[in-house]
Write an enzyme that holds these catalytic residues in place. Structure first.
Site, short mmCIF file in Angstrom:
data_model
loop_
_atom_site.label_atom_id
_atom_site.label_comp_id
_atom_site.label_asym_id
_atom_site.label_seq_id
_atom_site.Cartn_x
_atom_site.Cartn_y
_atom_site.Cartn_z
N ASP A 115 0.86 -1.19 0.00
CA ASP A 115 0.00 0.00 0.00
C ASP A 115 0.89 1.24 0.00
O ASP A 115 2.10 1.15 -0.19
CB ASP A 115 -0.93 -0.05 1.21
CG ASP A 115 -2.28 0.60 0.95
OD1 ASP A 115 -2.31 1.65 0.31
OD2 ASP A 115 -3.30 0.03 1.38
N ASP B 256 -5.40 2.61 -7.45
CA ASP B 256 -6.40 2.94 -6.44
C ASP B 256 -7.01 4.32 -6.71
O ASP B 256 -6.40 5.18 -7.35
CB ASP B 256 -5.74 2.92 -5.06
CG ASP B 256 -6.75 2.78 -3.94
OD1 ASP B 256 -7.91 2.44 -4.22
OD2 ASP B 256 -6.37 2.99 -2.77
N GLU C 95 -11.69 6.46 -9.61
CA GLU C 95 -12.98 6.95 -10.13
C GLU C 95 -12.86 8.27 -10.91
O GLU C 95 -13.57 8.36 -11.93
CB GLU C 95 -13.98 7.13 -8.98
CG GLU C 95 -14.34 5.85 -8.24
CD GLU C 95 -13.25 5.40 -7.29
OE1 GLU C 95 -13.16 4.19 -7.05
OE2 GLU C 95 -12.48 6.24 -6.82
N GLU D 9 -11.95 9.42 -6.92
CA GLU D 9 -12.92 9.46 -5.83
C GLU D 9 -13.32 10.87 -5.43
O GLU D 9 -14.43 11.10 -4.98
CB GLU D 9 -12.40 8.68 -4.62
CG GLU D 9 -11.40 9.41 -3.76
CD GLU D 9 -11.28 8.74 -2.40
OE1 GLU D 9 -11.19 9.48 -1.42
OE2 GLU D 9 -11.27 7.51 -2.32
N ARG E 98 -9.95 -0.22 -8.97
CA ARG E 98 -11.22 -0.03 -8.27
C ARG E 98 -12.30 0.57 -9.15
O ARG E 98 -13.46 0.63 -8.76
CB ARG E 98 -10.98 0.87 -7.04
CG ARG E 98 -12.06 0.78 -6.00
CD ARG E 98 -11.71 1.55 -4.75
NE ARG E 98 -11.81 2.99 -4.91
CZ ARG E 98 -11.59 3.88 -3.94
NH1 ARG E 98 -11.22 3.43 -2.75
NH2 ARG E 98 -11.69 5.16 -4.15
N ASP F 128 -13.90 -0.43 -0.60
CA ASP F 128 -13.58 -0.56 0.82
C ASP F 128 -14.82 -0.98 1.60
O ASP F 128 -15.46 -0.19 2.30
CB ASP F 128 -13.01 0.75 1.35
CG ASP F 128 -11.67 1.07 0.69
OD1 ASP F 128 -11.05 0.14 0.12
OD2 ASP F 128 -11.24 2.22 0.74
N HIS G 45 -7.56 -8.57 2.57
CA HIS G 45 -7.10 -7.19 2.72
C HIS G 45 -7.91 -6.52 3.80
O HIS G 45 -9.09 -6.83 3.99
CB HIS G 45 -7.27 -6.44 1.39
CG HIS G 45 -6.83 -5.00 1.44
ND1 HIS G 45 -5.54 -4.63 1.78
CD2 HIS G 45 -7.49 -3.85 1.17
CE1 HIS G 45 -5.44 -3.32 1.72
NE2 HIS G 45 -6.61 -2.81 1.36
#
Length: 946
Positions: free
Chosen positions: A302, A414, A417, A419, A465, A482, A541
Site C-alpha cells: 500500500d 487505487d 474513479e 474518488e 477499483r 472498501d 485485505h
C-alpha cells in the site's frame, strides 16, 4: 443505402441510423440535426463486420425479384428492407428491426430464435430539459434519453458493481463512478458503473456514452426502462441478442474487448493490508505464511512504499522503510512471491513531484487553465493527473517502467474513479462530468498499451477499483471497494460479483475478510475466505484488524487453510476458466440461470417451421411480448438464488455460508444430479435441498457427469507441475455423454494464444449401465511442456472394484488402478502423450440421490448488532417458500441454558424482523452476559452489555 446501414430522416430534420455491426449485434443511433457525427467511444474495439446472410433467418435474392414482390415490399427488398404501410422492416444478420413511420420508434426481434418482439422503444429518443435544483434535489442537466418497453416478468441484470439484488429491475441507478467507504448490502453504486443492461429475454443494451447518466429500470414506470446521458445531443446504443447469457456476453466482449490471459500467479493467494511499512515486514509475512502452511503468490504494498498518505504522487521508494527494494523483490520472487505496488491519480501538494506535474501542465485545470488544487481530498490538498493528455501518460509510464525493471510484477490502481473529482475541473478531453467515467479506462490503458509495446511477452496484472465498459481488455482485475467488515458487507459480494460478470467483467472480487469498521469476527473471516477461495481472485485485505490468516485461532485457521489449499488444487480448472473468459467472454463466476435459453426449444422449432413455410419476405415480427413457453417460474427461482449462490465455471456450484452460526443451508439446484464435493452425496436437481455447511468448509457441489481437473497442492503457483494431472470424473447413469476441455500453457507469456503456444486436453466421458469410457486427447505444444504427463483419473462414487480396466484396448495391469472403499473412488493412473482411451468394465455407481435432503424451513440471520445495551437489537429471519412453520417461536436462553424470553415468529414466507428489547418474559431487563437466540435447531449468539 450503404451495406448494413439504414438511415431514416424525419420531417423535423432528425436522423435515425440502424447499422448492423456483427451477427446478433446492431447499433441504433439518433442525431437530432440529421448530421451523423462520429461518436467518441472509450469502449468499442470491434469494427463493423461483414453482413452474414444465413438462409434460416435471412432472405436474399437468388435472382431479380418479381414485379409483385417489388410492388408489395419496395425496391430495397433484396437488401432486407420491406416497406409496409405503417412501418419499415429491416431483416439482416438474424435480426428483424421495425421502424414505425409515425414515431420512428424501433422494435427488434431475433429472427433466429423467436419471431416475438425482444425489445421495443416506447418512443423515439427525446431531449430532456434541464431542471433547476429544489430543496430536496440537485439540478438536473439536460441531455438526450430513450425509453424501452419492459415485458411482464422480465428481469434486468448487469449495470456494474452494485450491492443490490442480481435482478436490478425496479431501481433507478446512477451511471457515475463513485467511492463509498464502509459500504454494505443495499449500496447502489460501488466504484464501477456500467452502461449495460442484460435482459432475461435474450438481449443486452449497451449505451456507448461515458458522460454522466442514469438507468431507470422500471423505478419511475414499472413497464419502462429509460437511459439518459447528461448534455448529450446525439445518442447511440447497441442491441446484442443471443440464445443465452453465454452467447450475448461472447458478442459483447468481442465488441468491447476481451480480458487477456492473466499470469498464473494471479490466481493464487494475494496477501494485502493497509499496509506493510518495511522490507522486514514483507519478509516476515512471507516467512510466516510459509511456516503456517498457507500458500502465497503475491504481497501488495500500500502507500507506505513511497512514504505514506502525504507523499502520494512520489512514485519512488521511501528508503527509510525500503532501503533495498530491488533486493527485497528479488528475494521474494525466489520464494515464489510477487510484489504488487499501489499508485493513485493524485499528486499531493506535499509530494516531491508537485512542482513538476503542475509546471509541465500534467494535471487537471481550472476554467482559466491554471492547475486545479483539490483542497478537500482526504489526505490533504492535491492535484489530479490528467491522464487524457499524452504527456501525462508518458510521464506516468516512465515511473511504471522503472518500477517494473526493478522487479514489480503487478499494479494496484487505487482511487481511480477518481474518488474526489471536483466538477469545476477541466481535462484535455472535457469537463469533469463529461469525462469522469472514462478516467479509469484511460489510466488502465497506460499499463496495457505500453506493456504491449515494450514488454509484449509479459501479462499485465492491474488491481483497479474503477473503470468503464470494456475495462476488461486492459487486464483490469477489479474489486468492490472498501467494504465494511460485517456480515452485511460480506453478503453483498455475490450480487456485486455476478452483476459485473453480466457486464463482461470476469474477475470481480472483494477485500476478503472485509476492509474496515468491524472488529475481529473469526467466523466472518473464515466464511469470507472460504467464498473468496472459490472466486476469480483471492486477496485478503483490511485495516485495523489483521487480514493475514495465521492470526486467527483454530478451528478457524485450519478451515481457512483448507479452503485456500483447495483453491491451489483447483488451479487447472481455474486456469481453464481464465482461458474460456479470454476466448469467449464467459465470466469465471456465473449466475444460476447463465445457461438458460432465452427461448424454449419448442419456440425455436416453431419459428424455424414458420420461416420455412413463408414466402421469404415481409414482416417477421409478431405481437409484442407473447407468452413464452419456457418455465419462467423455474428461471425466476434460479435468478433469485443467484443472490446467495453461483456457478464457478460450468461444473461447480458454490453456496457460500452467509450467516453466522449457520451449519446447514438451502441450495437451489439446476436440472440434473449434483454431487457434494466433500462427501460424494448425490442430490437430485431442479429443486431446493438442504446441504450440510460445517465450519470446516462451504457447500460445494459438482455437476453430475463432470470432469474436474486438479493438481497436487503446492504453496506457490511458481511450483506448478504440468507433468501430473488429477482428473476427477463424476460419471452418472443419467448423463450418457459429457465433455470438458482443459487449457494449459507456460503461465506467463502474453503471446501464448497468438503464437498457439498452448495445449488443450479434451476429456470425453461415456456412461452406460455396463461400461464407462473416458477418451482423452491432447493437442498443441508450448515451450516447457512435458513430453509425457502422469494422469491420475479419479472416478467418484464407485460402489465396488470394476471387473476390468482397459487402456487403448489393452487390459491394464493390476497395479494400473486401485479402488478405495472408504472414498468410493477408483483411481486409474497412466502416462499419456497424445491421447488415451480408458474403458472401465462393470462399473457400479453410487449415484442414487439421497433421501435426506429436505430444505430448511427457516434461516435465522445475523442480528443488527450482536453486542448491545438496554435498547436491545433486531433479529432477522427468512421463512422459505413452500415450507410449513414447524416452529413459530424463538427462544432466548441465558448462559445457563434457561429460557428467559419467548418471541412469536411469523409463519408467512419472506424476510422478517424481530425486535428484542433485552428484557425477559416479565418485561424486566436481563442482566449483562451472553445469550443465545434459537429456533428450528439454529441459533445466534448475543451479548448484552450494561
Amino acid at each position: 443505402m450503404p451495406l448494413g446501414i439504414l438511415d431514416i430522416r424525419a420531417t423535423d430534420g432528425s436522423l435515425r441510423r440502424i447499422q448492423t455491426w456483427a451477427p446478433g449485434v446492431v447499433k441504433i443511433s439518433y442525431f437530432p440535426t440529421g448530421q451523423a457525427v462520429a461518436d467518441s467511444s472509450v469502449s468499442m474495439v470491434q469494427p463493423p463486420q461483414p453482413v452474414q446472410y444465413e438462409t434460416y433467418c435471412n432472405h436474399g435474392c437468388d435472382g431479380p425479384p418479381s414485379a409483385a414482390t417489388l410492388k408489395r415490399y419496395g425496391p430495397d427488398v433484396c437488401a432486407g428492407i420491406s416497406v409496409l404501410p405503417s412501418k419499415l422492416v429491416f431483416n439482416i444478420n438474424c435480426q428483424s428491426i421495425s421502424i414505425d413511420k409515425q414515431t420512428l420508434a424501433i422494435t427488434l426481434a431475433d429472427s433466429r430464435s423467436t419471431a416475438a418482439e425482444l425489445l421495443g422503444e416506447a418512443a423515439s429518443p427525446f431531449r430532456r430539459q434541464a431542471a433547476p435544483p429544489t430543496p430536496a434535489s440537485r439540478p438536473e442537466p439536460g441531455g438526450t434519453a430513450v425509453r424501452f418497453r419492459l415485458a411482464p416478468g422480465e428481469r434486468l441484470y448487469g449495470t456494474g458493481s452494485r450491492a443490490l439484488p442480481v435482478d436490478r429491475r425496479g431501481y433507478r441507478l446512477e451511471l457515475y463512478n463513485q467511492a463509498h467507504y464502509a459500504s454494505q448490502n443495499g449500496e447502489p453504486n460501488l466504484n464501477i458503473t456500467l452502461p449495460t443492461v442484460l435482459s432475461s429475454r435474450g438481449y443486452m443494451l449497451f449505451f456507448d456514452h461515458h458522460a454522466a447518466g442514469y438507468l431507470d429500470l422500471g423505478k419511475t414506470d414499472k413497464n419502462v426502462l429509460e437511459y439518459g446521458g447528461e448534455n448529450l445531443t446525439s445518442l447511440s446504443y447497441f442491441v446484442i441478442t443471443g440464445r443465452d447469457q453465454a452467447e450475448i456476453l461472447n458478442r459483447y466482449t468481442a465488441l468491447t474487448g476481451r480480458q487477456p490471459l492473466p499470469p498464473r500467479w494471479a490466481l493464487g493467494l494475494i496477501q494485502s493490508r493497509f499496509g506493510y511499512k518495511t522490507e522486514a515486514e514483507m519478509q516476515q509475512v512471507a516467512t510466516r505464511m510459509r511456516r503456517e502452511n498457507f500458500p502465497l503468490d503475491a504481497l501488495v504494498l500500500d502507500l507506505y512504499w513511497f512514504g505514506g498518505t502525504t507523499r502520494q504522487g512520489n512514485l519512488s521508494w521511501y528508503k527509510p522503510g525500503f532501503p533495498d527494494p530491488v533486493g527485497m523483490m528479488s528475494s521474494l520472487k525466489k520464494q515464489g512471491v510477487k510484489t504488487i505496488l499501489i499508485s493513485e491519480p493524485y499528486v499531493m501538494r506535499t509530494s516531491r513531484n508537485d512542482s513538476t506535474v503542475r509546471t509541465r501542465g500534467l494535471v487537471g485545470t481550472t476554467a482559466a487553465g491554471k492547475p486545479f488544487t483539490v483542497a478537500s481530498f482526504w489526505a490533504g490538498p492535491a492535484s489530479i493527473l490528467d491522464v487524457f493528455k499524452p504527456a501525462t501518460r508518458a510521464w506516468l509510464w516512465g515511473y511504471y517502467r522503472t518500477l517494473r525493471n526493478q522487479g514489480a510484477a503487478g499494479w494496484w490502481s487505487d482511487l481511480g474513479e477518481p474518488e474526489n473529482h471536483p466538477e469545476a475541473m477541466q481535462h484535455a478531453a472535457g469537463p469533469t462530468r463529461a469525462v469522469h467515467n472514462a478516467y479509469g479506462q484511460v489510466w488502465a490503458g497506460i499499463l496495457q498499451d505500453n506493456y504491449t509495446k515494450e514488454f509484449p511477452d509479459e501479462r499485465v496484472f492491474n488491481l483497479a477499483r474503477s473503470g468503464w465498459a470494456g475495462l476488461q481488455r486492459n487486464s483490469v482485475f477489479p474489486w468492490s471497494g472498501d467494504i465494511q467488515r460485517s456480515w452485511s458487507g460480506y453478503q453483498a459480494q455475490v450480487p456485486v460479483m455476478l452483476g459485473m460478470g453480466q457486464g463482461g467483467v470476469g474477475y470481480m472480487h472483494s477485500d476478503a475478510g472485509g476492509f474496515c469498521v468491524g472488529g475481529i469476527d473469526s467466523e466472518l473471516y473464515t466464511r469470507w475466505l472460504q467464498m473468496a477461495s472459490l472466486c476469480p481472485i483471492l486477496r485478503p485485505h483490511g485495516e485495523g484488524v489483521p487480514p493475514e490468516p495465521y492470526y486467527y485461532p483454530d478451528p478457524y485457521k485450519s478451515a481457512v487453510r483448507n479452503a485456500v489449499q483447495l483453491r491451489y488444487q483447483l488451479l487447472p480448472y481455474l486456469y481453464t476458466l481464465a482461458w474460456q473468459n479470454t476466448t469467449t467472454g464467459a465470466p469465471l463466476v456465473r449466475s444460476m440461470d447463465y445457461e438458460a435459453s432465452s427461448v424454449s426449444s419448442a419456440a425455436a422449432e416453431a419459428v424455424a417451421e414458420a420461416a420455412a413455410k413463408k414466402d421469404g419476405w415481409g414482416d417477421s415480427t409478431a405481437s409484442s411480448f407473447p407468452k413464452s413457453t419456457r418455465d419462467d417460474a423455474v428461471l425466476a427461482t434460479l435468478s433469485e438464488a443467484s443472490n446467495t449462490q453461483y456457478l464457478l465455471g460450468p461444473n461447480l456450484l458454490v453456496a457460500p455460508v452467509l450467516h453466522p452460526s449457520q451449519r446447514r443451508r438451502n441450495v437451489v439446484l439446476p436440472g440434473g444430479n449434483w454431487i457434494d464435493f466433500y462427501t460424494n452425496q448425490t442430490y437430485a436437481g431442479s429443486r431446493t435441498v438442504g446441504v450440510p455447511a460445517p465450519l470446516a468448509h462451504t457447500p460445494l457441489l459438482v455437476r453430475a457427469g463432470a470432469f474436474l481437473p486438479m493438481t497436487t497442492y503446492r504453496p506457490s503457483t511458481a511450483q506448478y507441475r504440468p507433468d501430473t494431472l488429477l482428473l476427477r470424473y463424476y460419471p452418472d447413469s443419467k448423463v450418457s455423454e459429457s465433455e470438458f476441455t482443459l487449457y494449459d500453457d507456460d503461465g506467463h507469456t502474453a503471446q501464448a494464444l497468438a503464437r498457439r503456444h498452448y495445449e488443450t486436453l479434451t476429456a470425453r466421458g461415456f456412461c452406460t449401465p455396463t461400461q464407462t469410457n473416458v477418451i482423452l486427447s491432447s493437442n498443441g505444444k508450448y515451450p516447457g511442456q512435458p513430453v509425457f504427463r502422469l494422469l491420475r483419473l479419479l472416478v467418484q462414487r464407485v460402489a465396488a472394484p470394476p471387473t476390468a480396466v482397459y487402456l487403448d484396448n489393452q487390459l491394464a495391469p493390476a497395479e494400473g488402478y486401485t479402488y478405495d472403499p472408504v472414498k468410493h473412488e477408483l483411481e486409474v493412473h497412466f502416462l499419456m502423450n497424445a491421447g488415451v482411451a480408458v474403458s472401465i468394465r462393470g462399473l457400479q455407481l453410487l449415484d442414487a440421490p439421497t433421501g435426506s435432503s429436505a430444505p430448511e424451513t427457516l434461516t435465522l440471520e445475523a442480528p443488527d448488532s450482536r453486542s448491545f445495551g438496554p435498547y436491545g437489537t433486531t433479529l432477522h429471519y427468512t421463512r422459505h417458500p413452500g415450507s410449513t412453520a414447524a416452529n413459530a417461536q424463538l427462544r432466548i436462553r441465558n448462559a445457563q441454558g434457561k429460557v428467559v424470553r419467548v418471541l412469536p415468529l411469523e409463519t408467512s414466507p419472506g424476510s422478517h424482523a424481530l425486535p428484542w428489547d433485552a428484557r425477559d418474559d416479565a418485561r424486566q431487563p436481563v442482566p449483562p452476559g451472553v445469550y443465545v437466540a434459537e429456533t428450528d435447531g439454529q441459533h445466534q449468539r448475543l451479548i448484552v452489555t450494561r
